[in-house]
Design a protein around this motif. Sequence first.
Motif, PDB file in Angstrom:
ATOM      1  N   LEU A 244       1.129  12.145  66.405  1.00 37.07           N
ATOM      2  CA  LEU A 244      -0.240  11.616  66.509  1.00 37.07           C
ATOM      3  C   LEU A 244      -0.400  11.142  67.947  1.00 37.07           C
ATOM      4  CD1 LEU A 244      -0.299   9.440  63.250  1.00 37.07           C
ATOM      5  CD2 LEU A 244      -1.272  11.717  63.586  1.00 37.07           C
ATOM      6  N   LEU A 245      -1.141  11.897  68.719  1.00 39.23           N
ATOM      7  CA  LEU A 245      -1.241  11.589  70.142  1.00 39.23           C
ATOM      8  C   LEU A 245      -2.567  10.894  70.449  1.00 39.23           C
ATOM      9  CD1 LEU A 245       0.010  12.159  73.082  1.00 39.23           C
ATOM     10  CD2 LEU A 245      -1.693  13.976  73.174  1.00 39.23           C
ATOM     11  N   ALA A 246      -2.458   9.736  71.107  1.00 35.14           N
ATOM     12  CA  ALA A 246      -3.672   9.073  71.601  1.00 35.14           C
ATOM     13  C   ALA A 246      -3.775   9.360  73.098  1.00 35.14           C
ATOM     14  CB  ALA A 246      -3.582   7.572  71.351  1.00 35.14           C
ATOM     15  N   GLN A 247      -4.936   9.820  73.534  1.00 36.27           N
ATOM     16  CA  GLN A 247      -5.170  10.049  74.960  1.00 36.27           C
ATOM     17  C   GLN A 247      -6.276   9.095  75.379  1.00 36.27           C
ATOM     18  OE1 GLN A 247      -4.859  14.407  76.328  1.00 36.27           O
ATOM     19  NE2 GLN A 247      -6.145  14.592  74.520  1.00 36.27           N
ATOM     20  N   VAL A 268     -10.639  12.887  73.359  1.00 35.35           N
ATOM     21  CA  VAL A 268     -11.715  12.443  72.474  1.00 35.35           C
ATOM     22  C   VAL A 268     -11.379  10.977  72.183  1.00 35.35           C
ATOM     23  CG1 VAL A 268     -12.809  12.708  70.222  1.00 35.35           C
ATOM     24  CG2 VAL A 268     -12.035  14.729  71.475  1.00 35.35           C
ATOM     25  N   GLU A 269     -12.199  10.108  72.688  1.00 34.17           N
ATOM     26  CA  GLU A 269     -11.922   8.665  72.639  1.00 34.17           C
ATOM     27  C   GLU A 269     -11.641   8.193  71.204  1.00 34.17           C
ATOM     28  OE1 GLU A 269     -12.064   5.175  75.390  1.00 34.17           O
ATOM     29  OE2 GLU A 269     -11.858   7.321  75.636  1.00 34.17           O
ATOM     30  N   HIS A 270     -10.569   7.465  71.034  1.00 34.57           N
ATOM     31  CA  HIS A 270     -10.190   6.856  69.753  1.00 34.57           C
ATOM     32  C   HIS A 270      -9.887   7.850  68.637  1.00 34.57           C
ATOM     33  CE1 HIS A 270     -12.418   3.074  71.319  1.00 34.57           C
ATOM     34  NE2 HIS A 270     -11.182   3.148  71.774  1.00 34.57           N
ATOM     35  N   ASN A 275      -0.410  17.304  66.012  1.00 37.90           N
ATOM     36  CA  ASN A 275       0.244  18.601  65.957  1.00 37.90           C
ATOM     37  C   ASN A 275       1.474  18.531  65.073  1.00 37.90           C
ATOM     38  OD1 ASN A 275       1.299  17.099  68.423  1.00 37.90           O
ATOM     39  ND2 ASN A 275       2.773  18.770  68.345  1.00 37.90           N
ATOM     40  N   THR A 276       1.747  19.651  64.396  1.00 39.53           N
ATOM     41  CA  THR A 276       2.902  19.699  63.502  1.00 39.53           C
ATOM     42  C   THR A 276       4.109  20.190  64.296  1.00 39.53           C
ATOM     43  OG1 THR A 276       2.062  21.868  62.834  1.00 39.53           O
ATOM     44  CG2 THR A 276       1.642  20.031  61.348  1.00 39.53           C
ATOM     45  N   GLY A 277       5.289  19.686  63.919  1.00 38.16           N
ATOM     46  CA  GLY A 277       6.516  20.019  64.642  1.00 38.16           C
ATOM     47  C   GLY A 277       7.486  20.837  63.798  1.00 38.16           C
ATOM     48  N   SER A 305      -0.303   8.774  78.268  1.00 36.25           N
ATOM     49  CA  SER A 305      -0.562   9.237  76.899  1.00 36.25           C
ATOM     50  C   SER A 305       0.360   8.491  75.951  1.00 36.25           C
ATOM     51  CB  SER A 305      -0.360  10.747  76.786  1.00 36.25           C
ATOM     52  OG  SER A 305       1.008  11.054  76.856  1.00 36.25           O
ATOM     53  N   LEU A 306      -0.101   8.354  74.731  1.00 35.90           N
ATOM     54  CA  LEU A 306       0.582   7.508  73.755  1.00 35.90           C
ATOM     55  C   LEU A 306       0.856   8.313  72.480  1.00 35.90           C
ATOM     56  CD1 LEU A 306       1.461   4.846  72.461  1.00 35.90           C
ATOM     57  CD2 LEU A 306      -0.870   4.030  72.613  1.00 35.90           C
TER      58      LEU A 306
END
Length: 693
Positions: A244-247, A268-270, A275-277, A305-306
């Motif tokens: 789950l990536l927060a940008q 895209v804010e908030h 992506n699946t691994g 990035s978080l």
Amino acid sequence: MYGQTSIPDVPGYVSFRAGHRIQSRKILTGDEAKPTFDAIPSIDASQIFSEDFQERKRLAEQIGKAAQDVGFFYLINPPVSGAKMDAAFAALARFFALPEDVKMKYHVNNSPAFKGFNPVNPDEKRAGFGSARETFSLGRDYTDPEQHSIKVAPPGTVSLNQWPDADLPEFRRDIYAYFTEVYAFAAKLVQIFSLALGLEETALDEFFKFPFTDITINHYPPQAGDDTYRQVLFPHADYGAFTLLAQKEVSGLEVLNANAIWVKAPVVEHAFVVNTGSYFELISGGRWKSTVHRVCARANTDRTSLPFFFSPSPNTTIYPMVALEDNDLEDQLTYDLSGIPYLGSKPEQSPYLLYVRPLTNHVPPLRYAVAAAAACHVAIRFQNDSLKARSREWQLKAMELMRQRLTSKALTADFGTVLTILMMAQNDMCTGDCAEFDTHLPAARAFVDEHGQNLPDRGYCEQRLAWLDIIRSTTSDHFLTFTSPDLKKVFSRYRSASGHAREWGHEAFACPIDLLEYIVDVTVLYKIQPRGQLFSQAAIEKASLFLERVRGWTPRPGYYSEQMGHVVRAWHAGVQLYVIRLFRLHQHGCGEGDAAIQTTELVETVLAQAKAVKTPSAWSHASIWPLFQAALWFEEAEHLERRQWLLDYFQMIMRTSGCNQLDVAASTLKTIWKSGEYYDSVTAGNITGSLIL
Ligand SMILES: O=C(O)CCC(=O)C(=O)O
Ligand SMILES: [Fe+2]
């Protein structure tokens, strides 16, 4: 999530790291292009905790489709506080702005789990590839009271995370406020993914009881004054279940589609980019591919990035929960093969990627032969019997199409035909099918002899055939298909890419040519001996001479990489064991009155060198032959544990490489050990059936 790597630039291909291997994908344009995504889909996640099952199911359907078609999607309006996400980013900005010596107090090396601050690696800062980032990581640590709602660590457990409490008192609070909400969201998402696979909502919960969580925050500092757009994180596929990536503010993430075209995933804010691994790729039976991505940024721009990586509990065993999808399976599978070591280990010199893969679109029997090989490898990795059966069907289909092709005079002599027969012989070798191998290998050889001049890479075909022929003749009662002078002619023609004579032109072979020639000589000498009689003194003397030469051989100094060096030394000892065993030199020594030859040290050398090789890797696969030779000396009384170790080791390599030969080798060893008979690896004792290694 990944360490340093160097990824070569191959024109016309995009190379990336996935499943611990460097792989490549051909850039497809025009007629060659296939249907694939050109944007990242967006899904509203606001109803994820809805009491209404139909709402959750609707969400699952959208997520399942996006995971299958793209592997990446936005979850917008997630029930995770935007204010907490912002506060986390603000805390991170304050942390990365600290002086370097302060950040270094929290260096990852201080943590038993490598959590904390990791500075920019100067070696990786080169533009074009590598990564230019500093990171701060934290994760599953049940000594942190903030994680006690998941589990409380028993007293005395060491802590893993490091918190900069002394320098930034609010940091921990702000990060945990965010972590706690994302964790709850991720746990619920597991259930939605479960529905998306058509399973009960709770079917996957068992895998995620005490999940492996990891947050590795990326800070990509500015690299130069200009605004050129450069790659700052190398192309890779994530290995977890999902990310789950927060940008925030600065975009840069790019996702690779099936035509090897990069598709941007802007901020895209908030929202989360999900992506699946690899773990989900396995759990979903290969339906949800772990999609390749990278990060680019303007040289003068700072980006943070978080990502939150979510993986199964470390002590659970995962397996496919659904049958493999059939959609265009052959096509997907041919990509999978690009990482198989015997096809060339580096993309820029992989004959598979350069010659075989492009021809699969035009040569139907080759397409099926390649799909058969790939399906077999995937079937073994995923323990999928129906796919294994499919692999056999495809091999038969390849043979049928090949017969048709051979009736067309125009096509008989082309490269596609030769490669197909070669691929089929390779498949026979993998499955241990001696009878078919005996048809395919001489046929491939006749083609190369007759039409060799016209082949774009004759060397690859000849080397591959020589290798298959020799290795097979050392482990079965068959004579060589090629004559020994033929083989030597083939070897002496070759040079490595760096120009060294008599080094393999393709990095797919582990045994140096010199040693392989000794194997040929010794094997021929052995096979011409009359059966059922004692060896003549002359034969023993000749064998002893070969043994002396092998023993006196030394690896070219500085030529091999560290990993390959171990494998080469394992072969060096393995070849000696082979000679000794064939001619029983351990029983009667090298000549009249000579002391018997000792084998203990050679066995130890093979084991030590093979164990020094990183596992799993292409190199661990390359030590099977010497390990097999060593294992023949594991006497029951002293070496029961060793025998078990080797079987486990073969099993582990097989489950990661998907190579069936390991299973054939293991079952041959078990039969030999059980029989207690002297096995000379050539007459194969009473062992019948499989063709090994
Ligand atoms: O920085 C990003 O946007 C992506 C980072 C990433 O892919 C990773 O850490 O695995
Ligand atoms: Fe990633």
